[in-house]
Motif scaffolding. Structure first.
Motif, PDB file in Angstrom:
ATOM      1  N   MET A  23       0.818  -1.198   0.000  1.00 48.22           N
ATOM      2  CA  MET A  23       0.000   0.000   0.000  1.00 48.22           C
ATOM      3  C   MET A  23       0.857   1.256   0.000  1.00 48.22           C
ATOM      4  O   MET A  23       1.899   1.316   0.620  1.00 48.22           O
ATOM      5  CB  MET A  23      -0.888  -0.020   1.257  1.00 48.22           C
ATOM      6  CG  MET A  23      -1.739   1.211   1.461  1.00 48.22           C
ATOM      7  SD  MET A  23      -2.799   1.048   2.925  1.00 48.22           S
ATOM      8  CE  MET A  23      -1.588   1.108   4.240  1.00 48.22           C
ATOM      9  N   ASP A  24       0.386   2.275  -0.722  1.00 42.47           N
ATOM     10  CA  ASP A  24       0.941   3.623  -0.650  1.00 42.47           C
ATOM     11  C   ASP A  24      -0.197   4.552  -0.258  1.00 42.47           C
ATOM     12  O   ASP A  24      -1.342   4.377  -0.699  1.00 42.47           O
ATOM     13  CB  ASP A  24       1.526   4.053  -1.989  1.00 42.47           C
ATOM     14  CG  ASP A  24       2.802   3.300  -2.325  1.00 42.47           C
ATOM     15  OD1 ASP A  24       3.845   3.649  -1.757  1.00 42.47           O
ATOM     16  OD2 ASP A  24       2.743   2.377  -3.160  1.00 42.47           O
ATOM     17  N   VAL A  25       0.125   5.545   0.570  1.00 42.13           N
ATOM     18  CA  VAL A  25      -0.891   6.487   1.032  1.00 42.13           C
ATOM     19  C   VAL A  25      -0.383   7.902   0.805  1.00 42.13           C
ATOM     20  O   VAL A  25       0.765   8.216   1.134  1.00 42.13           O
ATOM     21  CB  VAL A  25      -1.194   6.299   2.535  1.00 42.13           C
ATOM     22  CG1 VAL A  25      -2.212   7.329   3.008  1.00 42.13           C
ATOM     23  CG2 VAL A  25      -1.695   4.889   2.803  1.00 42.13           C
ATOM     24  N   SER A  26      -1.228   8.761   0.220  1.00 41.27           N
ATOM     25  CA  SER A  26      -0.859  10.169   0.113  1.00 41.27           C
ATOM     26  C   SER A  26      -1.958  11.024   0.743  1.00 41.27           C
ATOM     27  O   SER A  26      -3.150  10.732   0.596  1.00 41.27           O
ATOM     28  CB  SER A  26      -0.649  10.584  -1.352  1.00 41.27           C
ATOM     29  OG  SER A  26      -1.861  10.521  -2.073  1.00 41.27           O
ATOM     30  N   MET A  27      -1.530  12.044   1.472  1.00 43.73           N
ATOM     31  CA  MET A  27      -2.430  12.998   2.091  1.00 43.73           C
ATOM     32  C   MET A  27      -2.133  14.353   1.470  1.00 43.73           C
ATOM     33  O   MET A  27      -1.014  14.850   1.576  1.00 43.73           O
ATOM     34  CB  MET A  27      -2.194  13.053   3.602  1.00 43.73           C
ATOM     35  CG  MET A  27      -2.444  11.738   4.302  1.00 43.73           C
ATOM     36  SD  MET A  27      -2.195  11.841   6.097  1.00 43.73           S
ATOM     37  CE  MET A  27      -0.396  11.899   6.195  1.00 43.73           C
ATOM     38  N   THR A 149       2.883   9.776   1.938  1.00 43.52           N
ATOM     39  CA  THR A 149       3.326  11.052   1.393  1.00 43.52           C
ATOM     40  C   THR A 149       2.385  12.154   1.854  1.00 43.52           C
ATOM     41  O   THR A 149       1.159  12.022   1.735  1.00 43.52           O
ATOM     42  CB  THR A 149       3.365  11.017  -0.145  1.00 43.52           C
ATOM     43  OG1 THR A 149       4.200   9.930  -0.569  1.00 43.52           O
ATOM     44  CG2 THR A 149       3.928  12.311  -0.704  1.00 43.52           C
ATOM     45  N   PHE A 150       2.947  13.235   2.391  1.00 47.82           N
ATOM     46  CA  PHE A 150       2.184  14.373   2.891  1.00 47.82           C
ATOM     47  C   PHE A 150       2.477  15.554   1.985  1.00 47.82           C
ATOM     48  O   PHE A 150       3.642  15.927   1.805  1.00 47.82           O
ATOM     49  CB  PHE A 150       2.596  14.659   4.340  1.00 47.82           C
ATOM     50  CG  PHE A 150       1.813  15.739   5.024  1.00 47.82           C
ATOM     51  CD1 PHE A 150       0.422  15.757   4.995  1.00 47.82           C
ATOM     52  CD2 PHE A 150       2.462  16.744   5.724  1.00 47.82           C
ATOM     53  CE1 PHE A 150      -0.292  16.746   5.647  1.00 47.82           C
ATOM     54  CE2 PHE A 150       1.756  17.738   6.379  1.00 47.82           C
ATOM     55  CZ  PHE A 150       0.370  17.736   6.336  1.00 47.82           C
ATOM     56  N   ASN A 151       1.437  16.133   1.360  1.00 48.63           N
ATOM     57  CA  ASN A 151       1.598  17.239   0.424  1.00 48.63           C
ATOM     58  C   ASN A 151       0.775  18.442   0.871  1.00 48.63           C
ATOM     59  O   ASN A 151      -0.374  18.287   1.296  1.00 48.63           O
ATOM     60  CB  ASN A 151       1.127  16.834  -0.984  1.00 48.63           C
ATOM     61  CG  ASN A 151       1.887  15.659  -1.543  1.00 48.63           C
ATOM     62  OD1 ASN A 151       3.098  15.688  -1.667  1.00 48.63           O
ATOM     63  ND2 ASN A 151       1.167  14.598  -1.887  1.00 48.63           N
ATOM     64  N   VAL A 152       1.355  19.631   0.746  1.00 49.43           N
ATOM     65  CA  VAL A 152       0.653  20.879   1.053  1.00 49.43           C
ATOM     66  C   VAL A 152       0.806  21.811  -0.138  1.00 49.43           C
ATOM     67  O   VAL A 152       1.913  21.979  -0.669  1.00 49.43           O
ATOM     68  CB  VAL A 152       1.224  21.552   2.320  1.00 49.43           C
ATOM     69  CG1 VAL A 152       0.513  22.887   2.588  1.00 49.43           C
ATOM     70  CG2 VAL A 152       1.094  20.631   3.528  1.00 49.43           C
ATOM     71  N   GLN A 174       7.988  12.478   2.122  1.00 49.08           N
ATOM     72  CA  GLN A 174       7.711  11.051   2.024  1.00 49.08           C
ATOM     73  C   GLN A 174       8.235  10.334   3.255  1.00 49.08           C
ATOM     74  O   GLN A 174       9.392  10.499   3.647  1.00 49.08           O
ATOM     75  CB  GLN A 174       8.364  10.444   0.777  1.00 49.08           C
ATOM     76  CG  GLN A 174       7.611  10.695  -0.506  1.00 49.08           C
ATOM     77  CD  GLN A 174       8.108   9.813  -1.629  1.00 49.08           C
ATOM     78  OE1 GLN A 174       9.280   9.450  -1.694  1.00 49.08           O
ATOM     79  NE2 GLN A 174       7.205   9.451  -2.543  1.00 49.08           N
ATOM     80  N   ILE A 175       7.377   9.533   3.863  1.00 52.72           N
ATOM     81  CA  ILE A 175       7.748   8.725   5.020  1.00 52.72           C
ATOM     82  C   ILE A 175       7.807   7.269   4.558  1.00 52.72           C
ATOM     83  O   ILE A 175       6.772   6.679   4.219  1.00 52.72           O
ATOM     84  CB  ILE A 175       6.724   8.873   6.158  1.00 52.72           C
ATOM     85  CG1 ILE A 175       6.607  10.341   6.586  1.00 52.72           C
ATOM     86  CG2 ILE A 175       7.103   7.986   7.345  1.00 52.72           C
ATOM     87  CD1 ILE A 175       5.503  10.613   7.591  1.00 52.72           C
ATOM     88  N   PRO A 176       9.000   6.657   4.501  1.00 51.25           N
ATOM     89  CA  PRO A 176       9.105   5.272   4.023  1.00 51.25           C
ATOM     90  C   PRO A 176       8.526   4.293   5.049  1.00 51.25           C
ATOM     91  O   PRO A 176       8.898   4.311   6.216  1.00 51.25           O
ATOM     92  CB  PRO A 176      10.613   5.059   3.868  1.00 51.25           C
ATOM     93  CG  PRO A 176      11.237   6.417   3.969  1.00 51.25           C
ATOM     94  CD  PRO A 176      10.303   7.245   4.796  1.00 51.25           C
ATOM     95  N   PHE A 177       7.603   3.450   4.595  1.00 54.47           N
ATOM     96  CA  PHE A 177       7.029   2.444   5.480  1.00 54.47           C
ATOM     97  C   PHE A 177       8.105   1.540   6.072  1.00 54.47           C
ATOM     98  O   PHE A 177       8.068   1.200   7.258  1.00 54.47           O
ATOM     99  CB  PHE A 177       6.023   1.572   4.711  1.00 54.47           C
ATOM    100  CG  PHE A 177       4.617   2.106   4.717  1.00 54.47           C
ATOM    101  CD1 PHE A 177       3.908   2.265   5.893  1.00 54.47           C
ATOM    102  CD2 PHE A 177       3.986   2.414   3.520  1.00 54.47           C
ATOM    103  CE1 PHE A 177       2.606   2.726   5.898  1.00 54.47           C
ATOM    104  CE2 PHE A 177       2.682   2.876   3.511  1.00 54.47           C
ATOM    105  CZ  PHE A 177       1.981   3.041   4.689  1.00 54.47           C
ATOM    106  N   ALA A 178       9.072   1.130   5.249  1.00 55.51           N
ATOM    107  CA  ALA A 178      10.090   0.174   5.707  1.00 55.51           C
ATOM    108  C   ALA A 178      10.887   0.738   6.874  1.00 55.51           C
ATOM    109  O   ALA A 178      11.142   0.036   7.865  1.00 55.51           O
ATOM    110  CB  ALA A 178      11.026  -0.192   4.554  1.00 55.51           C
TER     111      ALA A 178
END
Length: 197
Positions: A23-27, A149-152, A174-178
């Motif tokens: 899974m990848d998540v972006s906010m 991933t957090f985007n503003v 970007q915050i790597p899950f691993a």
């Protein structure tokens, strides 16, 4: 839509889901004015994982995208949830929940922040302190190449501790899950960006 569950993603939840490693998540937070914004959360999984989740949902498991729009691609399926309105109307959770905060700070500026300081600790607690190191390494390897991933965006970024775009009109991180799973990622207490409207 509530960003807080992703912001406070726990290792126990990840292991229980089993499929989250794919899974990848972006906010994405787009500041429309000093009082209003648009929030979009996109969760992407591979098509075969999406099929597995749907099969589990038919057997009583959780749905992949109960509150959003499902968009099928050639290799991935996205769940896109969008909310627009005043900052108070956006269902972002609150600081205690680990959700983003949006605050007008004057002079046409809006500060967006996401508390991140406790993420590593929460992941470690969720995985369990006595977890087998070999299993931890295996789980972390499954998460390689996947990110939160957090985007503003929404105006000139006048101050941030995130990565500012070349045109200065957005910031992301970007915050790597691993790295989260292995507890090796050092995050600031918060990620933030100040948008000039």
């Amino acid at each position: 839509m509530n960003f807080a569950p992703i912001a406070r993603l726990g290792g126990a939840v990840v292991v229980t889901l089993g499929l989250a490693a794919c899974m990848d998540v972006s906010m994405d937070l787009d500041i429309l004015s000093e009082t209003e914004g648009r929030a979009t959360m996109t969760t992407s999984v591979s098509n075969d994982v999406y099929t597995m989740i749907e099969q589990q949902a038919e057997e009583g498991g959780d749905e992949f995208c109960p509150d959003g729009e499902v968009i099928a691609g050639d290799t991935t399926t996205d769940c896109v949830v969008t909310s627009e309105g005043t900052f108070a109307e956006l269902d972002l959770g609150n600081e205690e929940d680990g959700g983003p905060e949006i605050t007008a700070i004057g002079n046409g500026q809006v500060r967006v922040s996401l508390p991140t300081g406790e993420l590593n600790e929460e992941i470690s607690q969720g995985m369990g302190e006595e977890e087998d190191p070999e299993m931890m390494a295996m789980v972390a390897a499954m998460f390689e190449g996947h990110y939160i991933t957090f985007n503003v965006s929404g105006g000139e970024i006048v101050d941030t501790n995130m990565d500012r775009a070349e045109d200065g009109m957005s910031a992301s991180y970007q915050i790597p899950f691993a790295d989260l799973m292995q507890g090796t990622l050092e995050l600031p207490d918060e990620l933030y960006a100040v948008v000039q409207k």
